[in-house]
Write a protein that holds these residues in place. Structure first.
Motif, PDB file in Angstrom:
ATOM      1  N   TYR A 205       0.837  -1.188   0.000  1.00  0.00           N
ATOM      2  CA  TYR A 205       0.000   0.000   0.000  1.00  0.00           C
ATOM      3  C   TYR A 205       0.878   1.247   0.000  1.00  0.00           C
ATOM      4  N   ASP A 208      -0.162   8.607   0.910  1.00  0.00           N
ATOM      5  CA  ASP A 208      -0.177   9.889   0.226  1.00  0.00           C
ATOM      6  C   ASP A 208      -0.127  11.012   1.273  1.00  0.00           C
ATOM      7  N   GLN A 218      -0.612   8.407  -7.159  1.00  0.00           N
ATOM      8  CA  GLN A 218      -0.618   7.211  -6.308  1.00  0.00           C
ATOM      9  C   GLN A 218      -1.161   6.009  -7.077  1.00  0.00           C
ATOM     10  N   VAL A 250      -4.391   2.830  -0.952  1.00  0.00           N
ATOM     11  CA  VAL A 250      -3.883   4.176  -0.659  1.00  0.00           C
ATOM     12  C   VAL A 250      -4.541   4.740   0.599  1.00  0.00           C
ATOM     13  N   ARG A 252      -3.803   8.200   3.602  1.00  0.00           N
ATOM     14  CA  ARG A 252      -3.173   9.519   3.647  1.00  0.00           C
ATOM     15  C   ARG A 252      -2.783   9.886   5.065  1.00  0.00           C
ATOM     16  N   THR A 271       5.270  10.115  -1.986  1.00  0.00           N
ATOM     17  CA  THR A 271       4.560   8.947  -1.482  1.00  0.00           C
ATOM     18  C   THR A 271       5.502   8.112  -0.631  1.00  0.00           C
TER      19      THR A 271
END
Length: 306
Positions: A205, A208, A218, A250, A252, A271
């Motif tokens: 994974y 972000d 991403q 993804v 964050r 990233t």
């Protein structure tokens, strides 16, 4: 089960002091060789790339040179891409994935973008297969002014002269079973907090930047890596490691606010990769290849969208 039963150092509810940190340090054992496994590979790359020692860490009687690899055709007028690995020394494919990228793929980008690769930011932790440095500090929470971690401070000093040119930064990491069995319990004990078990996601994974998200960037990385290894699914709550999944594979974080390596520049594209090496569905070779593929995909996306 109380914290003390779960982790053998310290008193539950009380942050570690100097004695507890010294106890922890006394238990750390050298398990592999930075010189043999990392520096030797870097030396073999010298005929094709420029290699520099950007710092040296002194821990006790040990000395660890820090190396960066640059494009041989470095041109200060071109945009610059930064690749980092081994910020957490125990995350093996972060180091060897970065070196694999240099060896097998970096030449493909010659003349198109300047490359700066720091493949093993935390060599002491690489040898001990640990997350922290000898001061029980996590370098990946220490990328800020007056950093308490020598590893972080040295890397920030390295990039300072070219910081404004950095358009992309990819930081290569792993999430392992020992995160749950050792490192998160140790963190809770060190900080005098209760340990709250979480899951370990099975698959690759990305993290972000919640302050400046780049979802298409991403996704391009996820698509490339999915051809090599599986992407981590969301858990029953739609999360990965406690954060909402915003797209397949993804999540964050506020990278700069947390002092994370991937947040130390203002690069528009950034990233953090997370490989799962303990999966029965992944081999060390796949993990290294996935990291290298992530770097390639990130670079191709940036070059296509500038």
């Amino acid at each position: 089960m109380n914290d003390q039963a779960f982790y053998p150092i310290g008193t539950p509810g009380q942050p570690w002091g100097a004695a507890e940190k010294a106890d922890w340090l006394s238990r750390q054992v050298r398990r592999r060789s930075y010189a043999d496994e990392v520096v030797s590979v870097i030396e073999r790359l010298r005929p094709r790339f420029d290699v520099e020692e950007y710092g040296r860490l002194q821990y006790g009687g040990e000395s660890f040179p820090l190396f960066a690899i640059r494009s041989r055709d470095w041109n200060g007028d071109r945009p610059l891409a930064l690749v980092t690995g081994g910020v957490h020394g125990y995350e093996t494919s972060g180091v060897h994935g970065a070196l694999r990228f240099v060896d097998k793929h970096a030449d493909d980008f010659a003349g198109r973008i300047d490359l700066l690769i720091a493949p093993c930011v935390s060599p002491w932790a690489y040898e001990r297969i640990h997350r922290w440095n000898p001061d029980a500090i996590d370098p990946n929470r220490s990328f800020r002014e007056n950093s308490p971690a020598g590893e972080s401070a040295a890397l920030m000093q390295l990039i300072a002269p070219a910081r404004e040119r950095i358009v992309m930064h990819i930081d290569l990491h792993e999430t392992t079973d020992t995160d749950e069995s050792e490192f998160r319990p140790a963190l809770a004990a060190r900080d005098g907090k209760p340990f709250e078990p979480d899951g370990v996601p099975d698959g690759f994974y990305l993290v972000d930047d919640s302050e400046r998200p780049q979802p298409a960037f991403q996704q391009a990385v996820i698509e490339a890596v999915s051809k090599i290894t599986h992407i981590a699914p969301a858990d029953a709550d739609g999360q990965i490691i406690g954060s909402p999944v915003v797209a397949p594979g993804v999540i964050r974080y506020p990278l700069a606010k947390l002092g994370l390596c991937a947040g130390m520049t203002d690069a528009p594209y950034k990233t953090t990769t997370e490989v799962y090496p303990d999966s029965p569905r992944a081999t060390p070779e796949q993990c290294n290849a996935a990291q290298a593929a992530a770097v390639c995909a990130a670079l191709e996306y940036v070059l296509a969208h500038r």
